[in-house]
Write a protein that holds these residues in place. Structure first.
Motif, PDB file in Angstrom:
ATOM      1  N   PRO A  41     -20.245  22.906  16.276  1.00 14.65           N
ATOM      2  CA  PRO A  41     -20.230  22.706  14.958  1.00 14.65           C
ATOM      3  C   PRO A  41     -20.637  23.699  13.990  1.00 14.65           C
ATOM      4  CG  PRO A  41     -21.358  20.568  16.027  1.00 14.65           C
ATOM      5  CD  PRO A  41     -21.088  21.935  17.050  1.00 14.65           C
ATOM      6  N   GLY A  42     -19.868  24.119  13.066  1.00 11.19           N
ATOM      7  CA  GLY A  42     -20.222  24.952  12.020  1.00 11.19           C
ATOM      8  C   GLY A  42     -19.795  26.677  12.386  1.00 11.19           C
ATOM      9  N   GLU A  43     -19.267  26.631  13.877  1.00 11.33           N
ATOM     10  CA  GLU A  43     -18.935  27.994  14.239  1.00 11.33           C
ATOM     11  C   GLU A  43     -17.327  28.124  13.919  1.00 11.33           C
ATOM     12  OE1 GLU A  43     -21.040  30.417  15.412  1.00 11.33           O
ATOM     13  OE2 GLU A  43     -22.672  29.238  15.347  1.00 11.33           O
ATOM     14  N   CYS A  44     -16.984  29.261  14.230  1.00 12.91           N
ATOM     15  CA  CYS A  44     -15.299  29.592  13.967  1.00 12.91           C
ATOM     16  C   CYS A  44     -14.967  29.314  12.562  1.00 12.91           C
ATOM     17  CB  CYS A  44     -14.480  29.036  14.939  1.00 12.91           C
ATOM     18  SG  CYS A  44     -12.741  29.824  14.909  1.00 12.91           S
ATOM     19  N   ASN A  45     -14.848  30.452  11.811  1.00 15.72           N
ATOM     20  CA  ASN A  45     -14.445  29.982  10.303  1.00 15.72           C
ATOM     21  C   ASN A  45     -12.848  30.450  10.328  1.00 15.72           C
ATOM     22  OD1 ASN A  45     -13.948  30.368   7.605  1.00 15.72           O
ATOM     23  ND2 ASN A  45     -16.017  31.520   7.404  1.00 15.72           N
ATOM     24  N   PRO A  46     -12.220  29.151  10.087  1.00 20.52           N
ATOM     25  CA  PRO A  46     -10.749  29.228  10.084  1.00 20.52           C
ATOM     26  C   PRO A  46     -10.192  29.931   9.003  1.00 20.52           C
ATOM     27  CG  PRO A  46     -11.460  27.170   9.397  1.00 20.52           C
ATOM     28  CD  PRO A  46     -12.924  27.948   9.668  1.00 20.52           C
ATOM     29  N   ASP A  86     -15.243  37.396   9.629  1.00 18.39           N
ATOM     30  CA  ASP A  86     -14.600  36.613  10.774  1.00 18.39           C
ATOM     31  C   ASP A  86     -14.476  37.877  11.897  1.00 18.39           C
ATOM     32  OD1 ASP A  86     -12.616  38.322   9.719  1.00 18.39           O
ATOM     33  OD2 ASP A  86     -11.306  36.453   9.555  1.00 18.39           O
ATOM     34  N   GLY A  87     -15.121  39.161  11.836  1.00 17.33           N
ATOM     35  CA  GLY A  87     -15.119  40.057  12.716  1.00 17.33           C
ATOM     36  C   GLY A  87     -16.197  39.720  13.921  1.00 17.33           C
ATOM     37  N   GLY A  88     -17.115  38.775  13.906  1.00 16.58           N
ATOM     38  CA  GLY A  88     -18.207  38.716  14.721  1.00 16.58           C
ATOM     39  C   GLY A  88     -19.132  40.015  14.535  1.00 16.58           C
ATOM     40  N   GLY A  89     -19.687  40.596  15.563  1.00 13.87           N
ATOM     41  CA  GLY A  89     -20.768  41.451  15.419  1.00 13.87           C
ATOM     42  C   GLY A  89     -20.168  42.639  14.681  1.00 13.87           C
ATOM     43  N   PRO A  90     -21.172  43.501  14.636  1.00 17.72           N
ATOM     44  CA  PRO A  90     -20.864  45.062  14.031  1.00 17.72           C
ATOM     45  C   PRO A  90     -19.569  45.563  14.809  1.00 17.72           C
ATOM     46  CG  PRO A  90     -22.880  45.048  14.978  1.00 17.72           C
ATOM     47  CD  PRO A  90     -22.409  43.645  14.978  1.00 17.72           C
ATOM     48  N   VAL A 136     -12.394  51.817  14.092  1.00 18.72           N
ATOM     49  CA  VAL A 136     -13.726  51.271  14.215  1.00 18.72           C
ATOM     50  C   VAL A 136     -14.048  50.355  15.114  1.00 18.72           C
ATOM     51  CG1 VAL A 136     -14.153  52.264  11.635  1.00 18.72           C
ATOM     52  CG2 VAL A 136     -13.667  49.725  12.244  1.00 18.72           C
ATOM     53  N   ASP A 137     -13.108  49.771  15.404  1.00 17.15           N
ATOM     54  CA  ASP A 137     -13.456  48.387  16.545  1.00 17.15           C
ATOM     55  C   ASP A 137     -12.546  48.161  17.433  1.00 17.15           C
ATOM     56  OD1 ASP A 137     -15.022  46.484  17.374  1.00 17.15           O
ATOM     57  OD2 ASP A 137     -15.062  45.213  15.371  1.00 17.15           O
ATOM     58  N   GLU A 138     -12.838  47.281  18.223  1.00 19.74           N
ATOM     59  CA  GLU A 138     -11.855  46.681  19.527  1.00 19.74           C
ATOM     60  C   GLU A 138     -11.630  45.352  19.116  1.00 19.74           C
ATOM     61  OE1 GLU A 138     -13.646  46.602  23.314  1.00 19.74           O
ATOM     62  OE2 GLU A 138     -11.812  45.964  24.311  1.00 19.74           O
ATOM     63  N   CYS A 139     -10.344  44.962  19.056  1.00 16.64           N
ATOM     64  CA  CYS A 139      -9.792  43.451  19.110  1.00 16.64           C
ATOM     65  C   CYS A 139      -9.778  43.167  20.821  1.00 16.64           C
ATOM     66  CB  CYS A 139      -8.674  43.554  18.373  1.00 16.64           C
ATOM     67  SG  CYS A 139      -8.271  41.743  17.996  1.00 16.64           S
ATOM     68  N   ASP A 140     -10.889  42.279  20.995  1.00 19.52           N
ATOM     69  CA  ASP A 140     -11.034  42.286  22.465  1.00 19.52           C
ATOM     70  C   ASP A 140     -10.047  41.336  23.150  1.00 19.52           C
ATOM     71  OD1 ASP A 140     -12.005  42.155  25.006  1.00 19.52           O
ATOM     72  OD2 ASP A 140     -14.016  41.837  24.382  1.00 19.52           O
ATOM     73  N   ALA A 147     -19.516  32.923  21.262  1.00 17.32           N
ATOM     74  CA  ALA A 147     -20.143  33.551  19.951  1.00 17.32           C
ATOM     75  C   ALA A 147     -20.024  34.931  19.576  1.00 17.32           C
ATOM     76  CB  ALA A 147     -21.400  33.329  20.345  1.00 17.32           C
ATOM     77  N   ASP A 148     -19.955  35.551  20.556  1.00 15.22           N
ATOM     78  CA  ASP A 148     -19.630  37.283  20.203  1.00 15.22           C
ATOM     79  C   ASP A 148     -18.148  37.399  19.520  1.00 15.22           C
ATOM     80  OD1 ASP A 148     -21.789  38.308  20.934  1.00 15.22           O
ATOM     81  OD2 ASP A 148     -20.838  39.324  22.531  1.00 15.22           O
ATOM     82  N   HIS A 149     -17.449  36.595  19.974  1.00 13.43           N
ATOM     83  CA  HIS A 149     -15.838  36.603  19.287  1.00 13.43           C
ATOM     84  C   HIS A 149     -15.723  35.163  18.234  1.00 13.43           C
ATOM     85  CE1 HIS A 149     -16.120  38.883  23.116  1.00 13.43           C
ATOM     86  NE2 HIS A 149     -15.455  39.660  22.465  1.00 13.43           N
ATOM     87  N   ASP A 150     -16.754  34.953  17.691  1.00 15.48           N
ATOM     88  CA  ASP A 150     -16.627  33.858  16.816  1.00 15.48           C
ATOM     89  C   ASP A 150     -15.807  32.681  17.091  1.00 15.48           C
ATOM     90  OD1 ASP A 150     -17.097  32.934  14.066  1.00 15.48           O
ATOM     91  OD2 ASP A 150     -15.101  33.561  13.065  1.00 15.48           O
ATOM     92  N   TYR A 151     -15.684  32.480  18.400  1.00 15.20           N
ATOM     93  CA  TYR A 151     -15.037  31.184  19.262  1.00 15.20           C
ATOM     94  C   TYR A 151     -13.454  31.411  19.068  1.00 15.20           C
ATOM     95  CZ  TYR A 151     -19.518  29.681  20.282  1.00 15.20           C
ATOM     96  OH  TYR A 151     -21.087  29.627  20.760  1.00 15.20           O
TER      97      TYR A 151
END
Ligand SMILES: *[C@@H]1O[C@H](CO)[C@@H](O)[C@H](O)[C@H]1NC(C)=O
Ligand SMILES: *[C@@H]1O[C@H](CO)[C@@H](O)[C@H](O)[C@H]1NC(C)=O
Length: 187
Positions: A41-46, A86-90, A136-140, A147-151
């Motif tokens: 609950p509350g995770e993954c911002n759509p 919504d990008g998760g971590g740095p 600057v980042d990887e789209c995994d 959690a690391d990928h915002d679900y």
């Protein structure tokens, strides 16, 4: 004698054609699947069309991306690189958050190339316009639904995940931000 030469030439041709079609078929295939879990609950911002993992659904994962050319086809998506976005971590390249007002992107795992394109600029083209954006980042594409990928599910293998500055520079009306066919090149 004449015959054997032409048969030889024919065989070479057949082998060459077989080899060429094999090379063409060397597409990037999934390396496995991830079974989705519902976000807590509350995770993954759509917001911004982000896709959230669904319980039991299988998602393809990839370690490769389509091969890169001078005009590589990709799908442009929208990402926030700011803290709380919504990008998760740095960002993976420099472990920092970035302003979404700068033209920056994350690339699918295969194109991210273990960081090989970090802090290089790529040119993204669509709509008859182009913008230079920094990687600057990887789209995994190999992990997701945690959690690391915002679900969110693992990234497809052909994604340029871009800040809103990139969308603006390409002249896309704000209501249409989220999904667009583009090409990119590394110069
Ligand atoms: C959605 O995108 C906008 C524009 O980039 C950004 O300001 C906002 O923070 C994003 N929302 C999330 C949850 O990332
Ligand atoms: C990429 O572009 C930015 C902004 O124009 C610039 O500051 C930076 O030096 C460029 N990076 C490389 C590696 O050329």
């Amino acid at each position: 004698m004449k015959y054997s030469i032409s048969i030889g030439a024919f065989l070479v041709l057949v082998l060459f054609a077989a080899h060429a079609s094999e090379a063409r078929l060397q597409v990037c295939k999934p390396s496995g699947k991830i079974r989705g879990k519902n976000p807590p609950p509350g995770e993954c911002n759509p917001e911004n069309d982000s896709d959230c993992c669904k319980e039991g659904k299988l998602y393809d994962k990839y370690t490769c991306s389509p091969s890169v050319s001078g005009r590589t086809k990709a799908v442009l998506t929208l990402n926030s690189f700011e803290k709380g976005g919504d990008g998760g971590g740095p960002s993976e390249c420099d472990k920092k958050y970035h302003s979404d007002d700068t033209p920056i992107v994350a690339l699918s795992t295969g194109w991210y190339s273990g960081g090989g394109r970090c802090l290089n600029n790529i040119t993204i083209s669509a709509n008859g316009r182009s913008v230079s954006a920094m990687v600057v980042d990887e789209c995994d594409s190999t992990m997701g639904c945690d959690a690391d990928h915002d679900y969110q599910p693992p990234c497809a293998n052909n994604i340029v995940d871009a800040s809103k500055a990139v969308w603006k520079a390409l002249g896309v009306p704000e209501g249409d931000w989220g999904w667009l066919h583009v090409t990119w090149s590394s110069f």
